[in-house]
Scaffold this active site. Sequence first.
Site, PDB file in Angstrom:
ATOM      1  N   ASN A   1      -5.969  19.779 -39.823  1.00  0.00           N
ATOM      2  CA  ASN A   1      -6.441  18.393 -39.701  1.00  0.00           C
ATOM      3  C   ASN A   1      -7.735  18.315 -40.492  1.00  0.00           C
ATOM      4  O   ASN A   1      -8.632  19.119 -40.288  1.00  0.00           O
ATOM      5  CB  ASN A   1      -6.697  18.084 -38.214  1.00  0.00           C
ATOM      6  CG  ASN A   1      -7.385  16.744 -38.010  1.00  0.00           C
ATOM      7  OD1 ASN A   1      -7.243  15.834 -38.821  1.00  0.00           O
ATOM      8  ND2 ASN A   1      -8.119  16.627 -36.922  1.00  0.00           N
ATOM      9  N   GLY A   2      -7.818  17.356 -41.412  1.00  0.00           N
ATOM     10  CA  GLY A   2      -9.041  17.208 -42.207  1.00  0.00           C
ATOM     11  C   GLY A   2      -8.704  17.074 -43.678  1.00  0.00           C
ATOM     12  O   GLY A   2      -7.560  16.784 -44.044  1.00  0.00           O
TER      13      GLY A   2
ATOM     14  N   LYS B   1      -8.525  -6.935 -32.607  1.00  0.00           N
ATOM     15  CA  LYS B   1      -7.388  -6.510 -31.772  1.00  0.00           C
ATOM     16  C   LYS B   1      -6.107  -7.146 -32.305  1.00  0.00           C
ATOM     17  O   LYS B   1      -5.087  -6.494 -32.426  1.00  0.00           O
ATOM     18  CB  LYS B   1      -7.571  -6.933 -30.304  1.00  0.00           C
ATOM     19  CG  LYS B   1      -8.568  -6.177 -29.477  1.00  0.00           C
ATOM     20  CD  LYS B   1      -8.218  -4.750 -29.167  1.00  0.00           C
ATOM     21  CE  LYS B   1      -8.726  -3.817 -30.218  1.00  0.00           C
ATOM     22  NZ  LYS B   1      -9.982  -3.155 -30.048  1.00  0.00           N
TER      23      LYS B   1
ATOM     24  N   ARG C   1      -2.850  10.351 -32.609  1.00  0.00           N
ATOM     25  CA  ARG C   1      -3.717  10.797 -33.700  1.00  0.00           C
ATOM     26  C   ARG C   1      -3.024  10.723 -35.053  1.00  0.00           C
ATOM     27  O   ARG C   1      -3.669  10.888 -36.100  1.00  0.00           O
ATOM     28  CB  ARG C   1      -4.169  12.245 -33.460  1.00  0.00           C
ATOM     29  CG  ARG C   1      -4.975  12.425 -32.198  1.00  0.00           C
ATOM     30  CD  ARG C   1      -5.412  13.862 -32.050  1.00  0.00           C
ATOM     31  NE  ARG C   1      -6.309  14.258 -33.110  1.00  0.00           N
ATOM     32  CZ  ARG C   1      -7.622  14.093 -33.090  1.00  0.00           C
ATOM     33  NH1 ARG C   1      -8.190  13.544 -32.050  1.00  0.00           N
ATOM     34  NH2 ARG C   1      -8.363  14.494 -34.108  1.00  0.00           N
TER      35      ARG C   1
ATOM     36  N   GLU D   1     -14.182  -9.034 -32.037  1.00  0.00           N
ATOM     37  CA  GLU D   1     -13.339  -8.031 -31.391  1.00  0.00           C
ATOM     38  C   GLU D   1     -11.944  -8.593 -31.107  1.00  0.00           C
ATOM     39  O   GLU D   1     -10.940  -7.900 -31.293  1.00  0.00           O
ATOM     40  CB  GLU D   1     -14.031  -7.545 -30.103  1.00  0.00           C
ATOM     41  CG  GLU D   1     -13.263  -6.553 -29.275  1.00  0.00           C
ATOM     42  CD  GLU D   1     -12.880  -5.254 -30.004  1.00  0.00           C
ATOM     43  OE1 GLU D   1     -13.370  -4.995 -31.110  1.00  0.00           O
ATOM     44  OE2 GLU D   1     -12.047  -4.510 -29.451  1.00  0.00           O
TER      45      GLU D   1
ATOM     46  N   HIS E   1     -18.899 -23.649 -43.485  1.00  0.00           N
ATOM     47  CA  HIS E   1     -19.431 -23.158 -44.764  1.00  0.00           C
ATOM     48  C   HIS E   1     -18.331 -22.531 -45.609  1.00  0.00           C
ATOM     49  O   HIS E   1     -18.627 -21.767 -46.529  1.00  0.00           O
ATOM     50  CB  HIS E   1     -20.571 -22.169 -44.503  1.00  0.00           C
ATOM     51  CG  HIS E   1     -21.746 -22.828 -43.855  1.00  0.00           C
ATOM     52  ND1 HIS E   1     -22.726 -23.486 -44.566  1.00  0.00           N
ATOM     53  CD2 HIS E   1     -22.066 -22.995 -42.548  1.00  0.00           C
ATOM     54  CE1 HIS E   1     -23.610 -24.010 -43.730  1.00  0.00           C
ATOM     55  NE2 HIS E   1     -23.227 -23.718 -42.492  1.00  0.00           N
TER      56      HIS E   1
ATOM     57  N   CYS F   1      -5.015  13.905 -37.906  1.00  0.00           N
ATOM     58  CA  CYS F   1      -3.783  14.539 -37.451  1.00  0.00           C
ATOM     59  C   CYS F   1      -4.068  15.165 -36.085  1.00  0.00           C
ATOM     60  O   CYS F   1      -5.216  15.270 -35.660  1.00  0.00           O
ATOM     61  CB  CYS F   1      -3.369  15.654 -38.397  1.00  0.00           C
ATOM     62  SG  CYS F   1      -3.306  15.132 -40.121  1.00  0.00           S
TER      63      CYS F   1
HETATM   64  C1  F6R Z   1     -10.160  -0.518 -32.964  1.00  0.00           C
HETATM   65  C2  F6R Z   1     -10.632   0.843 -32.900  1.00  0.00           C
HETATM   66  C3  F6R Z   1     -11.465   1.346 -34.011  1.00  0.00           C
HETATM   67  C4  F6R Z   1     -12.576   2.268 -33.479  1.00  0.00           C
HETATM   68  C5  F6R Z   1     -13.361   2.875 -34.654  1.00  0.00           C
HETATM   69  C6  F6R Z   1     -14.521   3.714 -34.180  1.00  0.00           C
HETATM   70  O1  F6R Z   1      -9.396  -0.862 -31.850  1.00  0.00           O
HETATM   71  O2  F6R Z   1     -10.335   1.561 -31.989  1.00  0.00           O
HETATM   72  O3  F6R Z   1     -11.991   0.301 -34.751  1.00  0.00           O
HETATM   73  O4  F6R Z   1     -13.412   1.519 -32.659  1.00  0.00           O
HETATM   74  O5  F6R Z   1     -12.504   3.652 -35.433  1.00  0.00           O
HETATM   75  O6  F6R Z   1     -14.077   4.769 -33.385  1.00  0.00           O
HETATM   76  P1  F6R Z   1     -15.072   5.549 -32.429  1.00  0.00           P
HETATM   77  O7  F6R Z   1     -15.531   4.594 -31.407  1.00  0.00           O
HETATM   78  O8  F6R Z   1     -14.251   6.655 -31.869  1.00  0.00           O
HETATM   79  O9  F6R Z   1     -16.195   6.030 -33.281  1.00  0.00           O
END
Ligand code: F6R
Length: 602
Positions: free
Chosen positions: A100-101, A481, A27, A477, A500, A2
Amino acid sequence: MCGIIGYIGDGRACEIIVKGLKRLEYRGYDSAGIVTGDGERLYIRKGAGRIDELVQRLNFLEMPGNRGLGHTRWATHGVPNDTNAHPHRDCTGRIALVHNGIIENFAELKEELLKRGHRFESDTDSEVIAHLIEEELKFEGSFEEALRRALLRLKGSFALGVVYSGEPDRIYFVRNESPLVLGIGEGENFGASDVPAFLEYTNKVVFLDDGEYAVVKPDSWEVKKIKTGERVHKEVKRIDWSLEMAEKSGFPHFMLKEIFEQPKAVMDAIHGNSGVIAGIAKEIAAYDKIVFVAMGTSYHAALVGKYLFQRLVKKVPIVEEASEFRYEFGDLVDEKTLVIAITQSGETADTLAAMKLAKKRGAKVLAIVNVVGSMATRIADMTLYTHAGPEIGVAATKTYTTQLAVLTMLTIETAKFLGTTEREKLLMLEEELKKVPDAISKALELHGVIKELAETLTSSRDAFYIGRGIGFPTALEGALKLKEISYIHAEGLSAGELKHGPLALLEEGVPVVAVAPTGKTLEKLISNVEEAKARGARAIVVGSSEALKRVADTLIAMPPLDELLSPMVYVVPLQLMAYHLAVLRGNDPDKPRNLAKSVTVE
Ligand code: F6R
């Protein structure tokens, strides 16, 4: 995850908080709310929905007062609805807070408080905290003492903003395993989950550490320990991020802006690290046991790091998702191990836990981080920054390519130090690395072409991304995305793995995206593309070799580049393709469903 923003000063709290909430929306964005204080009166408005809609529906901008707290929520305990939205209150309505948490012991605390006659409005763990403070307030002492006693009873992670009607001159902010930073202004002060929330007003910040709380007034602030109430000396730091960096600057989405910022971001990563990388490389060269830990996109960067280390340093690092490392592997590291943690936010719960465990076992920890002063930088023995600037789009783009730039520099320096690769080759790579920002700019020129390509793929149900060697993490990656923002099912595979099993899924017209840098496995990859085409797949190939024209249904032409540097450039068209597919399918690429920017809970 959050977002929290708090303000106290002589400005209109509601306006400043609404702006802050918009900047924090990445967030969490399923509900939001605000409490403002005007003298001893507290006003609360909250509801489910996106901020813009709530500003209209609940007239946030008409709330009176010069102090207040705002919260944007991404539900963990309790569904996203109006009552579960923050702020939460105690029974008297005199205490209001945002959280937050996760409060791990909330069920037992709630049971105890229910027995004592407290009435709860929501299903959240957060509301328990307000009632717990109310309960403590029945005993001797100040509000601050009651707050502290309540905090001592909480287990779990919590960043909090708390206001009390009886103390109109202050706001409390608390941090324990969830980010909270103070913004220090002139006659006004702020508290937030992240710096962009108040960057318009100040770039002077104070990072709270775990187990600390702050008492913030318009003209003063102090930080204390939750455990003892003792004052802690804190340094005020200046953040060199500008407001423009945290705004869309004419782009329709942050993600697109951040994709286009990559040439500059990678250049900044190179310049920002050129003076420090040799020292770190010297430190780490002594380690034979190297373990990368990270999650998501940062994990893919770690995989690129592994290929780089293998090729240039001739060492075989282990790459583990931090969530696996902490439970399955962490106990096996020792003082002879170097752990390299990669995290954009520096706040990812699993990555932080993996780092702490590694340190406990005596390992040396190097962090590669974007957010200055974040928790990861405080746990690590050494830190390298990616210098990407704030990344607001939930999907990581520029922070990924800058992580790769740092890893490339680190590997080249370590190889130089150890003499594991011919010096000419290393110097050539170093020279070519300087040209990567231009190569990314060239890849960005394909924007229009990629958009047209995306238009032909909008109704695809599945997509497969394949690569070999150092191209394999780029395939992973690219697939990540696509799935996270377009919601098209996508799989990233090492091309050799195709036959496979996954080959069975290929049907007429299914896109197979091949990441095909010129290098030692290109011919093998071309054969894999042919296999896929023979099953009806549509081959979209990213590369620079003439040979690719033979197999590609669509060729995304890349500038010529050493294979080891290709990940920083080849990912760019894949980011653009995911972006356009998301937009064409009516999704908001900056705020993908069910996802939040930093995963600060397990
Ligand atoms: C994907 C993405 C997430 C973050 C992952 C780690 O686009 O942004 O997969 O890479 O949550 O986040 P960090 O790098 O902040 O530890």
